[in-house]
Design a protein around this motif. Structure first.
Motif, mmCIF file in Angstrom:
data_model
loop_
_atom_site.group_PDB
_atom_site.id
_atom_site.type_symbol
_atom_site.label_atom_id
_atom_site.label_comp_id
_atom_site.label_asym_id
_atom_site.label_seq_id
_atom_site.Cartn_x
_atom_site.Cartn_y
_atom_site.Cartn_z
ATOM 1 N N GLN A 63 0.828 -1.214 0.000
ATOM 2 C CA GLN A 63 0.000 0.000 0.000
ATOM 3 C C GLN A 63 0.861 1.263 0.000
ATOM 4 N N ILE A 64 1.929 1.251 0.763
ATOM 5 C CA ILE A 64 2.830 2.413 0.791
ATOM 6 C C ILE A 64 3.441 2.651 -0.586
ATOM 7 N N TYR A 65 3.898 1.576 -1.236
ATOM 8 C CA TYR A 65 4.481 1.717 -2.575
ATOM 9 C C TYR A 65 3.435 2.185 -3.576
ATOM 10 N N THR A 66 2.202 1.725 -3.410
ATOM 11 C CA THR A 66 1.115 2.166 -4.288
ATOM 12 C C THR A 66 0.900 3.668 -4.139
ATOM 13 N N TRP A 67 0.809 4.144 -2.909
ATOM 14 C CA TRP A 67 0.640 5.583 -2.687
ATOM 15 C C TRP A 67 1.839 6.348 -3.230
#
Length: 66
Positions: free
Chosen positions: A3-7
């Protein structure tokens, strides 16, 4: 972590596809499927580069004329 990489990629624009590609397969990284979900493109593993060849020695000749 995904999720962090997606954001970071989609929303914040603080990480590039090239940087994401470097963490695919690492223990704390992402999977190839995660990469596709984040970027929308299939992950393509980099090909192994051939080792650089050592420079070849070149013979030098000198000639003298009288």
């Amino acid at each position: 972590m995904v999720q962090i990489y997606t954001w970071a990629y989609q929303d914040w624009k603080t990480i590039s596809k090239e940087t994401l590609a470097t963490i695919v397969g690492l223990p704390d990284g992402i999977t190839a499927d995660d990469y596709k979900a984040i970027t929308g493109e299939a992950y393509v593993a980099p090909t192994a580069q051939a080792p650089a060849q050592a420079p070849t020695a070149q013979a030098t000749t000198t000639s003298t004329t009288n």
